[in-house]
Design a protein around this motif. Sequence first.
Motif, PDB file in Angstrom:
ATOM      1  N   MET A  47       1.048  -1.391   0.267  1.00 29.58           N
ATOM      2  CA  MET A  47       0.071  -0.246  -0.509  1.00 29.58           C
ATOM      3  C   MET A  47       1.026   1.156  -0.402  1.00 29.58           C
ATOM      4  SD  MET A  47      -3.057   1.422   0.553  1.00 29.58           S
ATOM      5  CE  MET A  47      -3.790  -0.194   0.300  1.00 29.58           C
ATOM      6  N   SER A  48       0.938   2.489  -1.734  1.00 27.64           N
ATOM      7  CA  SER A  48       1.559   3.415  -0.780  1.00 27.64           C
ATOM      8  C   SER A  48       0.759   4.688  -1.132  1.00 27.64           C
ATOM      9  CB  SER A  48       2.407   3.710  -2.505  1.00 27.64           C
ATOM     10  OG  SER A  48       2.956   4.779  -2.290  1.00 27.64           O
ATOM     11  N   ILE A  49       0.305   5.493  -0.402  1.00 30.78           N
ATOM     12  CA  ILE A  49      -0.486   6.451  -0.704  1.00 30.78           C
ATOM     13  C   ILE A  49       0.430   7.756  -0.168  1.00 30.78           C
ATOM     14  CG2 ILE A  49      -1.969   7.402   1.325  1.00 30.78           C
ATOM     15  CD1 ILE A  49      -2.829   4.533   2.087  1.00 30.78           C
ATOM     16  N   LEU A  50       0.075   8.737  -1.093  1.00 26.61           N
ATOM     17  CA  LEU A  50       0.817   9.899  -0.720  1.00 26.61           C
ATOM     18  C   LEU A  50      -0.530  11.259  -0.425  1.00 26.61           C
ATOM     19  CD1 LEU A  50       2.907  12.030  -0.965  1.00 26.61           C
ATOM     20  CD2 LEU A  50       2.504  11.978  -3.382  1.00 26.61           C
ATOM     21  N   VAL A  51      -0.193  11.496   0.784  1.00 22.51           N
ATOM     22  CA  VAL A  51      -1.285  12.948   1.161  1.00 22.51           C
ATOM     23  C   VAL A  51      -0.108  14.074   0.590  1.00 22.51           C
ATOM     24  CG1 VAL A  51      -2.466  14.509   2.850  1.00 22.51           C
ATOM     25  CG2 VAL A  51      -2.395  11.286   2.814  1.00 22.51           C
ATOM     26  N   LEU A  52      -1.224  15.088  -0.359  1.00 29.06           N
ATOM     27  CA  LEU A  52      -0.214  15.842  -0.775  1.00 29.06           C
ATOM     28  C   LEU A  52      -0.800  17.350  -0.418  1.00 29.06           C
ATOM     29  CD1 LEU A  52       1.520  16.891  -3.198  1.00 29.06           C
ATOM     30  CD2 LEU A  52       0.428  16.623  -5.243  1.00 29.06           C
ATOM     31  N   GLY A  53      -0.105  18.208  -0.029  1.00 21.10           N
ATOM     32  CA  GLY A  53      -0.915  19.379   0.195  1.00 21.10           C
ATOM     33  C   GLY A  53      -0.136  20.284  -0.996  1.00 21.10           C
ATOM     34  N   VAL A  76       1.924   6.064   4.269  1.00 21.53           N
ATOM     35  CA  VAL A  76       1.419   6.720   4.306  1.00 21.53           C
ATOM     36  C   VAL A  76       2.707   8.262   4.276  1.00 21.53           C
ATOM     37  CG1 VAL A  76       0.074   8.648   5.139  1.00 21.53           C
ATOM     38  CG2 VAL A  76      -1.093   6.529   5.488  1.00 21.53           C
ATOM     39  N   GLU A  77       2.921   8.369   3.708  1.00 23.42           N
ATOM     40  CA  GLU A  77       3.591   9.332   2.632  1.00 23.42           C
ATOM     41  C   GLU A  77       3.105  10.818   2.458  1.00 23.42           C
ATOM     42  OE1 GLU A  77       7.156  11.746  -0.329  1.00 23.42           O
ATOM     43  OE2 GLU A  77       6.590   9.242  -0.681  1.00 23.42           O
ATOM     44  N   VAL A  78       3.497  12.061   3.363  1.00 26.27           N
ATOM     45  CA  VAL A  78       3.031  13.207   3.601  1.00 26.27           C
ATOM     46  C   VAL A  78       4.133  14.083   2.745  1.00 26.27           C
ATOM     47  CG1 VAL A  78       2.125  15.315   4.743  1.00 26.27           C
ATOM     48  CG2 VAL A  78       1.408  12.733   5.648  1.00 26.27           C
ATOM     49  N   MET A 107       3.309  11.574  -7.315  1.00 28.93           N
ATOM     50  CA  MET A 107       2.476  10.938  -7.237  1.00 28.93           C
ATOM     51  C   MET A 107       2.038   9.439  -8.195  1.00 28.93           C
ATOM     52  SD  MET A 107       1.620  14.845  -8.244  1.00 28.93           S
ATOM     53  CE  MET A 107      -0.732  15.009  -8.644  1.00 28.93           C
ATOM     54  N   ALA A 108       3.043   9.322  -9.414  1.00 32.82           N
ATOM     55  CA  ALA A 108       2.961   8.586 -10.079  1.00 32.82           C
ATOM     56  C   ALA A 108       2.252   6.900  -8.906  1.00 32.82           C
ATOM     57  CB  ALA A 108       3.852   8.243 -10.922  1.00 32.82           C
ATOM     58  N   ASN A 109       1.639   5.715  -9.292  1.00 34.52           N
ATOM     59  CA  ASN A 109       1.222   4.653  -9.604  1.00 34.52           C
ATOM     60  C   ASN A 109       1.156   4.616  -7.461  1.00 34.52           C
ATOM     61  OD1 ASN A 109       2.194   3.695 -11.523  1.00 34.52           O
ATOM     62  ND2 ASN A 109       4.289   3.820 -11.291  1.00 34.52           N
ATOM     63  N   ARG A 110       0.388   5.567  -7.550  1.00 32.97           N
ATOM     64  CA  ARG A 110      -0.079   5.878  -5.422  1.00 32.97           C
ATOM     65  C   ARG A 110      -1.372   4.613  -5.496  1.00 32.97           C
ATOM     66  NH1 ARG A 110       3.751   7.747  -1.809  1.00 32.97           N
ATOM     67  NH2 ARG A 110       5.318   9.016  -3.176  1.00 32.97           N
ATOM     68  N   ASP A 111      -1.391   4.102  -4.404  1.00 31.12           N
ATOM     69  CA  ASP A 111      -2.492   3.268  -4.544  1.00 31.12           C
ATOM     70  C   ASP A 111      -3.801   4.131  -4.230  1.00 31.12           C
ATOM     71  OD1 ASP A 111      -2.072   0.292  -4.612  1.00 31.12           O
ATOM     72  OD2 ASP A 111      -0.342   1.224  -2.690  1.00 31.12           O
ATOM     73  N   GLU A 162     -10.827   5.072   4.823  1.00 28.98           N
ATOM     74  CA  GLU A 162     -11.441   4.611   3.919  1.00 28.98           C
ATOM     75  C   GLU A 162      -9.767   3.722   2.842  1.00 28.98           C
ATOM     76  OE1 GLU A 162     -12.322   7.148   1.040  1.00 28.98           O
ATOM     77  OE2 GLU A 162     -13.660   8.325   1.475  1.00 28.98           O
ATOM     78  N   SER A 163      -8.586   3.462   3.049  1.00 27.84           N
ATOM     79  CA  SER A 163      -7.640   2.371   2.334  1.00 27.84           C
ATOM     80  C   SER A 163      -7.338   2.631   3.321  1.00 27.84           C
ATOM     81  CB  SER A 163      -6.618   3.986   2.133  1.00 27.84           C
ATOM     82  OG  SER A 163      -6.877   3.729   0.456  1.00 27.84           O
ATOM     83  N   GLY A 164      -7.726   2.272   4.758  1.00 26.40           N
ATOM     84  CA  GLY A 164      -7.368   1.101   5.578  1.00 26.40           C
ATOM     85  C   GLY A 164      -6.685   1.636   6.260  1.00 26.40           C
ATOM     86  N   VAL A 165      -6.050   2.794   6.356  1.00 22.77           N
ATOM     87  CA  VAL A 165      -5.346   3.253   7.274  1.00 22.77           C
ATOM     88  C   VAL A 165      -6.364   4.234   8.431  1.00 22.77           C
ATOM     89  CG1 VAL A 165      -3.429   5.037   7.270  1.00 22.77           C
ATOM     90  CG2 VAL A 165      -3.676   3.414   5.505  1.00 22.77           C
TER      91      VAL A 165
END
Length: 165
Positions: A1-7, A36-38, A52-56, A151-154
């Motif tokens: 699982m690869s999640i990016l939170v981008l501000g 989870v990357e911020v 941003m590429a290929n994120r879950d 929603e992504s289980g985190v």
Amino acid sequence: MSILVLGVGNILLTDEAIGVRVVEALEQRFHLPEQVEVLDGGTAGMELLSAMANRDHLIIADAIVTRKSEPGSVICLRDDEVPTLFSNKISPHQLGLSDVLSALRFTGEFPAKLTLVGVIPASLEPHIGLTPIVAASIDTALQAVLDALAESGVVLTPREVQHAE
């Protein structure tokens, strides 16, 4: 699982900074698991392509300009709703984000899941600091980011609050 939170946003244009302030609050208030990357994307555009590429799941926090809602309102859009909004948006960095999302779709690296947590700005005038109405929406926007992560289980664990003595 690869999640990016981008501000994203320009901290020099009053409420345009809301996306950056939301991810700062996320990092300050919660322990983040390694999946989870911020990222404070500022006003960057195509430079964000590889991040941003290929994120879950890609979660973007940003100011969004729309005539349909009152300043300080928080709007949550998902997947195909997001690129449509960006194509209508007026903001210094929006062309860049729209281009990045289009490029990711073109190269087959579009995130599996996309969420935009947007806050309607009250002012985009040159000034450092949010207007009071938009500053008051940080907690609501942050909760929308937490909901998107869930929603992504985190589920994030809050940091302990340091009290001054």
